[in-house]
Design an enzyme around this catalytic site. Structure first.
Site, PDB file in Angstrom:
ATOM      1  N   ARG A  42     -13.827  -7.015   1.135  1.00 23.86           N
ATOM      2  CA  ARG A  42     -12.386  -6.896   0.936  1.00 23.86           C
ATOM      3  C   ARG A  42     -11.704  -8.217   1.317  1.00 23.86           C
ATOM      4  NH1 ARG A  42      -9.844  -1.879   0.983  1.00 23.86           N
ATOM      5  NH2 ARG A  42      -7.961  -3.110   0.609  1.00 23.86           N
ATOM      6  N   GLN A  59      -9.686  -2.940  -3.941  1.00 29.06           N
ATOM      7  CA  GLN A  59     -10.993  -2.387  -3.568  1.00 29.06           C
ATOM      8  C   GLN A  59     -12.030  -2.679  -4.641  1.00 29.06           C
ATOM      9  OE1 GLN A  59     -11.949  -0.512  -0.594  1.00 29.06           O
ATOM     10  NE2 GLN A  59     -13.875  -1.197  -1.494  1.00 29.06           N
ATOM     11  N   CYS A  78     -15.962   3.198  -0.635  1.00 29.59           N
ATOM     12  CA  CYS A  78     -14.877   2.339  -0.165  1.00 29.59           C
ATOM     13  C   CYS A  78     -14.516   2.572   1.290  1.00 29.59           C
ATOM     14  CB  CYS A  78     -13.651   2.498  -1.056  1.00 29.59           C
ATOM     15  SG  CYS A  78     -12.875   4.127  -0.993  1.00 29.59           S
ATOM     16  N   ARG A  97       0.886  -1.174   0.000  1.00 36.11           N
ATOM     17  CA  ARG A  97       0.000   0.000   0.000  1.00 36.11           C
ATOM     18  C   ARG A  97       0.919   1.218   0.000  1.00 36.11           C
ATOM     19  NH1 ARG A  97      -5.371   1.400   1.761  1.00 36.11           N
ATOM     20  NH2 ARG A  97      -5.465   3.371   2.911  1.00 36.11           N
ATOM     21  N   ASP A 147     -16.343   8.662  -3.354  1.00 38.16           N
ATOM     22  CA  ASP A 147     -15.130   8.379  -2.601  1.00 38.16           C
ATOM     23  C   ASP A 147     -14.763   9.647  -1.852  1.00 38.16           C
ATOM     24  OD1 ASP A 147     -12.733   7.205  -1.725  1.00 38.16           O
ATOM     25  OD2 ASP A 147     -11.634   7.929  -3.466  1.00 38.16           O
ATOM     26  N   HIS A 158      -6.613   1.408  -7.319  1.00 36.92           N
ATOM     27  CA  HIS A 158      -6.933   0.640  -6.110  1.00 36.92           C
ATOM     28  C   HIS A 158      -7.649  -0.647  -6.523  1.00 36.92           C
ATOM     29  CE1 HIS A 158      -7.449  -0.323  -2.060  1.00 36.92           C
ATOM     30  NE2 HIS A 158      -8.143   0.709  -1.604  1.00 36.92           N
TER      31      HIS A 158
END
Length: 307
Positions: free
Chosen positions: A292, A131, A264, A101, A224, A128
């Site tokens: 996830r 996700q 998310c 990450r 988001d 991402h």
């Protein structure tokens, strides 16, 4: 050949569907597969703070019979004295996969070139993809088949999430709408790549500046956070620029009557989305957060099978 997931279109439409089907199976029978039995170790590296990514990968790796090795770059040589490629050469002799990450997409690409084990983008400034696998799994659970659905994204079209929705959505055969000011539109190269993938899948990408037009008849409504980690100084400007793109009850009323809302997380209630929406009956954000775990387990199983 070692396979990696660095961006959403690293997977073909068939491969994406295989991973989602496997995620459904693993959600149904959580401990059915143990490809990391031993236990084998997976390095999970964090440049950025995290809740969902840290927990879901740590728990998922353990579910698969493995041992998660959580590494903070602040307490390692990565990003300091050592290059991503050199770090990868060290790790590949001791771990089964590397999850990172981070900030720069280029670092992930360098790491993948330098190792013989799978590298997974757990978030970068550009994409991402983990996700999106969870989001597609959630949409599949609530809406059935993905192909032909209309997904409308509201807010910062240049964000990693918007770019991933464009690529992953089109790969799934969805019609993706991005509603944002012109100055926040997705990168041209991402749109070009999505258009190429759309020729194979029948999906599409359409850019809107009018959020109400983008919402009309949408099956899935998405937003988001407007302020990405490490960019908090931009908050006031983004609130000014993106205020018209907040997801509200009016937005949801314009979407299909059975539309679902996803985010998310973490969410900044009252900014990119009203609390009445995220806590309302059309919101599936808690299913999305759980997924996830299942989607990332499926991804790891699938990548290890390619070795």
């Amino acid at each position: 050949m070692t396979r990696h997931l660095l961006r959403d279109d690293d997977l073909t439409a068939v491969e994406q569907a295989e991973i989602l089907d496997l995620a459904v199976e693993l959600k149904r029978d959580r401990w059915a597969q143990k490809p990391l039995a031993g236990p084998q170790t997976v390095a999970v590296i964090f440049d950025k703070s995290s809740t969902r990514t840290r927990v879901s990968f740590a728990v998922g790796i353990a579910d698969l019979g493995g041992s998660p090795l959580i590494i903070s770059t602040a307490n390692s040589q990565l990003g300091g004295k050592e290059t991503p490629a050199d770090t990868a050469r060290v790790l590949e002799r001791q771990v089964a996969a590397i999850v990172w990450r981070t900030y720069a997409q280029a670092g992930l690409e360098e790491m993948a070139r330098g190792t013989r084990v799978p590298v997974v983008n757990a978030l970068s400034d550009d994409f991402h993809p983990c996700q999106l696998l969870a989001d597609l799994l959630t949409i599949k659970e609530h809406k059935g088949e993905l192909a032909g659905l209309t997904l409308a994204f509201f807010g910062d079209g240049r964000s990693n999430m918007a770019h991933s929705y464009v690529l992953a959505g089109v790969t799934a055969g969805m019609h993706v709408r991005v509603a944002s000011p012109d100055t926040y539109a997705p990168r041209d190269d991402v749109i070009d790549d999505a258009d190429q993938r759309a020729k194979e899948t029948g999906g599409s990408v359409t850019l809107y500046t009018d959020p109400l037009e983008a919402a009309a008849g949408a099956d899935v409504v998405v937003t988001d956070t407007w302020v990405s980690m490490g960019k908090e100084e931009e908050k006031l400007a983004r609130l000014r620029d993106l205020g018209a793109y907040k997801v509200t009850n009016e937005t949801m009323a314009l979407a299909a009557s059975d539309a679902i809302f996803i985010h998310c997380l973490p969410a900044d209630r009252g900014y990119e989305v009203d609390a009445e929406v995220i806590d309302g009956p059309q919101s599936v954000v808690w299913d999305e957060a759980e997924n996830r775990l299942h989607a990332q387990k499926a991804l790891l199983v699938w990548l290890l099978r390619q070795q």
